[in-house]
Design an enzyme around this catalytic site. Structure first.
Site, PDB file in Angstrom:
ATOM      1  CG  ASP A 133      42.720  35.706  43.859  1.00  0.00           C
ATOM      2  OD1 ASP A 133      42.120  35.472  44.928  1.00  0.00           O
ATOM      3  OD2 ASP A 133      43.176  34.812  43.141  1.00  0.00           O
ATOM      4  CG  HIS A 161      38.094  36.256  43.672  1.00  0.00           C
ATOM      5  ND1 HIS A 161      38.916  35.161  43.448  1.00  0.00           N
ATOM      6  CD2 HIS A 161      37.704  36.683  42.440  1.00  0.00           C
ATOM      7  CE1 HIS A 161      39.024  34.949  42.146  1.00  0.00           C
ATOM      8  NE2 HIS A 161      38.299  35.865  41.517  1.00  0.00           N
TER       9      HIS A 161
END
Length: 439
Positions: A271, A294
């Site tokens: 993430d 991310h």
């Protein structure tokens, strides 16, 4: 000309094209070293532990007092309290007993975790301590979490709470092993955009004037490091690692905090490497490598009315991530402001969406996109962002229909997309010398 538009979606296209030959200087290859970790005891599942077995230092505590001969000159070694570094003996109570005495010590104190693998359940290191001064914690070994999620009655593994002057220093192969692989397989987690029930490995809440340095974190079940309602914290030299497909394993998440510095760290997870949520002011990310994951994100914003400001991201390298530098807000959000944010001297290596402002962020498709975001973005600068991109266009700015972005600056943006053709490789260049949008 743009200032008159109530709603602006800018998709920037290639400003210039340049083909580079095969002999162009190669991009640097980054390597991250991770402390050696034996996985042979991953299958061990000791009986469930009570959540937060806190040994209070109150006079009315039922726990027996620890003999003073267990500490020498303010040094509190967890093994003197019964902790075993064999990777399977439950050392939770030993850790908390040592903490209680170190916290109660009238002078300077140090809690020592020596080399070894210490199996510990949920830990709450609570304060305030003597004269409102926290013990120093030195970690030389590995802390290993239970793999069974049912052990955690609250979504945290190790918590530091109500402390001032906290110093946590890793020496040697200091490691927090969250053992999240089994938790990631939970089918209920896979169906959600956020696995809020999965425990964070390390949480700081109401902590001030703290420094956490030279610690590795591996495979957290949820977020690896979380800061909440804290002030004047330095995170230095952290090495955070989880697979690229591990759900919601943010590296560092900051919420409702001020004066936070993240420096000289290496973060690669499933993430955001760093996520800066609502209610934060004066947060800096310097000299940090991010990827996989991310990217570095401001947001998501708009879930409440708290503002964000004073964000600095500088001298960072982002490698192989789904996004690079991202600002994301929810549609249909209540009014708030995000302002004074600067991203500069950042190198991108094979990154999708290197620069993105998305005010229609809705990962689970459960939002009401007909209602615009009411988060006002202003005074945002991207400067000297270079490297290679996986996607085109490399810059996307999607502002709110209701409160358009104000004072967005892009300067010296040089991003190239690698193409593979029959004649070999080429780099298609996006070059923007200067762009200033004032609403």
């Amino acid at each position: 000309m743009m200032a008159s538009l109530p709603y602006v979606v800018i998709t920037l296209v290639f400003a210039a094209y340049a083909i580079h030959d095969l002999h162009a200087r190669p991009l640097p290859v980054l390597r991250r070293s991770i402390p050696h970790l034996s996985q042979s005891t991953d299958s061990l599942r000791p009986p469930p532990l009570a959540s937060y077995e806190v040994l209070r230092r109150d006079r009315g505590s039922d726990e027996p007092r620890v003999r003073s001969d267990r500490a020498t000159a303010g040094l509190f070694d967890v093994t003197a309290y019964g902790a075993k570094g064999d990777g399977k003996t439950d050392s939770t109570k030993a850790f908390l007993s040592a903490w209680r005495d170190a916290c109660n010590h009238p002078g300077k104190s140090t809690l020592l975790i020596p080399p070894g693998i210490f199996y510990v359940g949920p830990l709450l290191f609570d304060g305030p301590c003597h004269h409102n001064q926290s013990p120093k914690m030195v970690i030389r070994g590995t802390l290993r979490a239970p793999s069974d999620v049912s052990v955690f009655l609250k979504p945290n593994w190790i918590v530091f709470h109500r402390l001032h002057g906290l110093i946590i220093n890793g020496e040697g192969n200091a490691l927090l092993d969250g053992r999240g692989k089994e938790a990631w397989k939970d089918p209920s987690c896979q169906k959600k955009s956020k696995c809020d029930t999965l425990p964070r490995s390390l949480r700081f809440e109401h902590v001030s004037n703290g420094t956490i340095s030279n610690i590795a974190l591996l495979n957290s079940k949820g977020v690896h490091v979380s800061l909440l309602r804290s002030d004047n914290i330095i995170l230095d030299g952290l090495n955070i690692t989880a697979p690229w497909n591990s759900p919601n394993t943010d590296g560092i998440h900051v919420g409702d905090s001020t004066n936070i510095k993240i420096v000289s760290s290496t973060i690669g997870t499933g993430d955001d490497c760093v996520s800066i949520g609502p209610g934060n002011f004066n947060v800096s990310v310097f000299n940090t490598t991010c990827g996989p994951g991310h990217g570095i994100s401001i947001g998501s914003l708009g879930q409440n009315e708290k503002n964000v400001g004073g964000i600095r991201v500088r001298n960072c390298t982002i490698v192989g991530t789904q996004n690079g530098l991202r600002i994301k807000t929810w549609p249909g959000s209540p009014p708030s402001k995000a302002f004074d944010m600067t991203f500069e001297e950042v190198i991108m290596i094979d990154v999708s969406n290197p620069i993105i402002i998305d005010q229609e962020y809705c990962p689970s498709n459960s939002c009401h996109k007909s209602k615009p975001s009411l988060v006002q973005l202003s005074d945002v600068a991207f400067r000297n962002i270079t490297g290679t991109a996986r996607t085109t266009p490399p810059v996307t700015i999607n502002c709110s229909k209701s409160v358009p972005c104000r004072n967005v600056t892009l300067e010296e943006i040089d991003l190239k997309k690698m193409e593979h053709g029959e004649h070999g490789r080429s780099l298609w260049s996006f070059i923007w010398e200067s762009f200033w949008w004032k609403n």
